[in-house]
Enzyme design. Sequence first.
Site, short mmCIF file in Angstrom:
data_model
loop_
_atom_site.label_atom_id
_atom_site.label_comp_id
_atom_site.label_asym_id
_atom_site.label_seq_id
_atom_site.Cartn_x
_atom_site.Cartn_y
_atom_site.Cartn_z
N LYS A 13 0.84 -1.21 0.00
CA LYS A 13 0.00 0.00 0.00
C LYS A 13 0.87 1.26 0.00
CE LYS A 13 -2.01 -1.17 3.92
NZ LYS A 13 -1.36 -2.46 4.25
N ARG A 87 -10.00 0.55 8.50
CA ARG A 87 -9.63 -0.81 8.84
C ARG A 87 -10.73 -1.55 9.59
NH1 ARG A 87 -3.67 0.13 8.79
NH2 ARG A 87 -2.68 -1.82 9.28
N ARG A 126 11.93 -5.52 5.10
CA ARG A 126 11.67 -4.11 4.79
C ARG A 126 12.54 -3.15 5.61
NH1 ARG A 126 5.72 -1.87 5.40
NH2 ARG A 126 5.90 -2.93 7.41
N ARG A 161 10.91 -1.21 11.26
CA ARG A 161 9.78 -0.94 12.16
C ARG A 161 9.73 -1.95 13.31
NH1 ARG A 161 4.74 0.07 8.20
NH2 ARG A 161 3.75 -1.21 9.79
N ARG A 172 -0.97 -8.91 13.38
CA ARG A 172 -1.43 -7.95 12.35
C ARG A 172 -2.27 -8.65 11.30
NH1 ARG A 172 4.26 -5.54 10.83
NH2 ARG A 172 3.19 -4.34 9.21
P1 AP5 Z 1 4.84 -1.59 1.84
O1 AP5 Z 1 4.53 -0.79 0.65
O2 AP5 Z 1 5.56 -0.95 2.97
O3 AP5 Z 1 3.54 -2.36 2.36
P2 AP5 Z 1 2.26 -1.83 3.17
O4 AP5 Z 1 1.06 -2.46 2.56
O5 AP5 Z 1 2.29 -0.35 3.28
O6 AP5 Z 1 2.53 -2.55 4.55
P3 AP5 Z 1 2.42 -2.00 6.05
O7 AP5 Z 1 3.21 -2.94 6.91
O8 AP5 Z 1 2.77 -0.53 6.12
O9 AP5 Z 1 0.91 -2.19 6.32
P4 AP5 Z 1 0.21 -2.21 7.68
O10 AP5 Z 1 -1.19 -2.06 7.22
O11 AP5 Z 1 0.52 -3.38 8.53
O12 AP5 Z 1 0.88 -1.00 8.48
P5 AP5 Z 1 0.38 0.46 8.86
O13 AP5 Z 1 1.56 1.33 8.88
O14 AP5 Z 1 -0.78 0.84 8.04
O15 AP5 Z 1 5.69 -2.87 1.32
C1 AP5 Z 1 6.17 -3.86 2.24
C2 AP5 Z 1 7.52 -4.41 1.72
O16 AP5 Z 1 7.30 -5.10 0.50
C3 AP5 Z 1 8.57 -3.34 1.39
O17 AP5 Z 1 9.84 -3.82 1.72
C4 AP5 Z 1 8.42 -3.13 -0.13
O18 AP5 Z 1 9.63 -2.70 -0.74
C5 AP5 Z 1 8.03 -4.52 -0.58
N1 AP5 Z 1 7.14 -4.52 -1.76
C6 AP5 Z 1 6.09 -3.70 -2.00
N2 AP5 Z 1 5.46 -4.03 -3.14
C7 AP5 Z 1 6.14 -5.10 -3.64
C8 AP5 Z 1 5.97 -5.91 -4.81
N3 AP5 Z 1 4.99 -5.68 -5.69
N4 AP5 Z 1 6.85 -6.95 -5.00
C9 AP5 Z 1 7.85 -7.19 -4.11
N5 AP5 Z 1 8.07 -6.46 -2.99
C10 AP5 Z 1 7.22 -5.43 -2.76
O19 AP5 Z 1 -0.15 0.22 10.34
C11 AP5 Z 1 0.74 -0.07 11.39
C12 AP5 Z 1 -0.02 -0.18 12.70
O20 AP5 Z 1 -0.64 1.08 13.01
C13 AP5 Z 1 -1.20 -1.17 12.74
O21 AP5 Z 1 -0.76 -2.50 13.02
C14 AP5 Z 1 -2.07 -0.58 13.85
O22 AP5 Z 1 -1.52 -0.86 15.11
C15 AP5 Z 1 -1.93 0.91 13.60
N6 AP5 Z 1 -2.94 1.43 12.65
C16 AP5 Z 1 -2.68 2.02 11.45
N7 AP5 Z 1 -3.83 2.39 10.84
C17 AP5 Z 1 -4.84 2.01 11.67
C18 AP5 Z 1 -6.25 2.10 11.58
N8 AP5 Z 1 -6.85 2.66 10.50
N9 AP5 Z 1 -6.99 1.59 12.61
C19 AP5 Z 1 -6.39 1.05 13.69
N10 AP5 Z 1 -5.06 0.92 13.84
C20 AP5 Z 1 -4.28 1.41 12.83
MG MG Z 2 2.47 1.02 4.86
#
Ligand code: AP5
Ligand code: MG
Length: 215
Positions: A13, A87, A126, A161, A172
Amino acid sequence: MNIILLGPPGAGKGTQARHLVETRNMVQLSTGDMLREAKSSGTEMGNMVAGVMARGELVTDEIVIGLIREKLTGDTKGGFIFDGFPRTLEQADALTRLMADEGQTLDAVIEMRVDDEALVDRITARSTCAGCGEVYNDNTKPIPADGKCTSCGKENEFTRRSDDNEESLKTRLMAYYKQTSPLIGYYYAKGMLSTVNGLGEIAAVQREIANVLGD
Ligand code: AP5
Ligand code: MG
């Protein structure tokens, strides 16, 4: 155009959102990034959510809805990309209300589908540029040998992270399947859902998303 990128942790994402910011002048609204920022600047809310995030659980709807509400006013440029929000069904309903209050509409919801095995590999490999947020991967997009970020060109620190470990990732993923995946049906029923194959190479996923957006 306002869109949601919906997908499990590691689906890509953030990677795709950054590309859309560059190519379409859109505004990325990542609740994960906002919460991490609050944590690192040591605000009261940041301290409150630190443990919850490290364990991989969701923070309360009230907190994240509040964060998004603050961002919906002002310059919307080429539209919003909601990354990691909503979410829960409650967050989805709140987003509909907030957008209506601002006279805005949601145009598309893009589900990025990736299987669990690939997610573990991606997440544990990552790292992120501390300067500009560019995302790297030890296997598919390594940090350049000269240590300079490809995006900002600076020799910054590259951080991992605290929730990017196998234990937190299990929590997660569970949170995604229990609390977030019902949104797939929710937006399908509204006729807004498109699904892309998130397992393809980054450029291939970019093309699929561009197709959905009518480019
Ligand atoms: P990346 O692009 O970083 O993936 P992502 O989908 O953004 O993954 P996240 O870990 O950020 O998602 P998340 O939803 O768990 O975390 P968030 O920060 O939202 O890519 C990942 C890796 O893959 C990278 O190394 C990249 O280079 C590689 N990659 C990407 N595309 C690729 C491809 N096509 N092929 C190969 N490699 C690839 O949330 C974190 C925490 O915050 C949550 O756990 C929760 O505690 C809290 N939180 C956040 N939002 C909310 C909400 N709305 N409600 C409640 N709690 C929340
Ligand atoms: Mg992300």
